[in-house]
Motif scaffolding. Structure first.
Motif, PDB file in Angstrom:
ATOM      1  N   MET A 109      26.247  32.745  20.788  1.00 29.18           N
ATOM      2  CA  MET A 109      26.927  31.483  20.938  1.00 29.18           C
ATOM      3  C   MET A 109      26.380  30.431  19.979  1.00 29.18           C
ATOM      4  SD  MET A 109      29.359  30.314  22.692  1.00 29.18           S
ATOM      5  CE  MET A 109      30.049  29.050  23.631  1.00 29.18           C
ATOM      6  N   LYS A 110      25.051  30.376  19.824  1.00 26.13           N
ATOM      7  CA  LYS A 110      24.446  29.397  18.932  1.00 26.13           C
ATOM      8  C   LYS A 110      24.844  29.657  17.483  1.00 26.13           C
ATOM      9  CE  LYS A 110      20.484  28.097  21.680  1.00 26.13           C
ATOM     10  NZ  LYS A 110      19.067  27.851  21.683  1.00 26.13           N
ATOM     11  N   LYS A 111      25.040  30.922  17.148  1.00 23.39           N
ATOM     12  CA  LYS A 111      25.443  31.285  15.788  1.00 23.39           C
ATOM     13  C   LYS A 111      26.806  30.691  15.465  1.00 23.39           C
ATOM     14  CE  LYS A 111      26.023  35.261  12.796  1.00 23.39           C
ATOM     15  NZ  LYS A 111      26.003  36.706  12.702  1.00 23.39           N
ATOM     16  N   TYR A 112      27.729  30.734  16.427  1.00 20.47           N
ATOM     17  CA  TYR A 112      29.071  30.187  16.216  1.00 20.47           C
ATOM     18  C   TYR A 112      29.032  28.665  16.071  1.00 20.47           C
ATOM     19  CZ  TYR A 112      30.939  34.785  17.327  1.00 20.47           C
ATOM     20  OH  TYR A 112      31.237  36.117  17.315  1.00 20.47           O
ATOM     21  N   ILE A 172      29.825  23.941  12.742  1.00 16.96           N
ATOM     22  CA  ILE A 172      29.266  22.714  12.153  1.00 16.96           C
ATOM     23  C   ILE A 172      29.308  22.792  10.640  1.00 16.96           C
ATOM     24  CG2 ILE A 172      27.125  21.404  11.843  1.00 16.96           C
ATOM     25  CD1 ILE A 172      26.510  22.030  14.811  1.00 16.96           C
ATOM     26  N   LEU A 173      28.965  23.920  10.070  1.00 18.82           N
ATOM     27  CA  LEU A 173      28.973  24.095   8.616  1.00 18.82           C
ATOM     28  C   LEU A 173      30.401  23.972   8.063  1.00 18.82           C
ATOM     29  CD1 LEU A 173      27.314  24.695   6.093  1.00 18.82           C
ATOM     30  CD2 LEU A 173      27.722  27.112   6.514  1.00 18.82           C
TER      31      LEU A 173
END
Length: 162
Positions: A1-4, A9-10
């Motif tokens: 989830m944090k990866k997404y 954001i990027l």
């Protein structure tokens, strides 16, 4: 989830940067290719003439209207006098029709029933306010779509104040 989250954001950051650079490019294009038009400045409240490091601007072509009978957004059609100063011809909702020798400047009607046709503040370096008190004209560059960019202030002899 944090990866997404990081990827989202990027992606948003890249989109913001692209939009920012596109806006800068469009303004630079107006400055380099636009038609120079001098707009006579209307008097402003002397107490708000100089506030810090900027000057509040009002344009003569954007005053003396019955705001009940005009569109919220549209074009202020101007023609140029022989000295290069704009003279208001009419207001219209669309860019066209436009006659030869006329230029359209986009405007919006504010909630305070004032017409805004462009930059309404001119920023300058600290301590240089006196130099700009003599400004009689605001110079804008206008593109074929009616977009404009304030490029400077001019004195009564139509000489750029620098």
């Amino acid at each position: 989830m944090k990866k997404y989250k990081k990827i989202i954001i990027l992606i948003n950051l890249v989109i913001v940067l692209i939009l920012f650079h596109r806006s800068m490019y469009n303004k630079e294009k107006i400055v380099s290719e636009g038609k120079l038009i001098l707009l006579e400045l209307a008097p402003v409240d002397p107490r708000s003439l100089m506030q810090g490091d900027y000057m509040t601007l009002r344009y003569a072509i954007a005053s003396n209207f019955n705001t009940d009978s005009i569109f919220k957004r549209g074009f202020c059609i101007v023609s140029l006098k022989e000295n290069g100063v704009a003279k208001r011809v009419r207001l219209q909702e669309n860019k066209l029709p436009i006659n030869e020798g006329e230029y359209g400047i986009r405007y919006t009607l504010s909630g305070r029933n004032r017409i805004h046709i462009g930059a309404e503040s001119f920023f300058f370096q600290e301590g240089e306010g006196e130099k700009y008190e003599k400004a009689k004209y605001g110079a804008v560059k206008v593109d074929t779509k009616g977009n404009n960019v304030l490029v400077g202030l001019y004195d009564e002899n139509r000489i750029k104040i620098e």
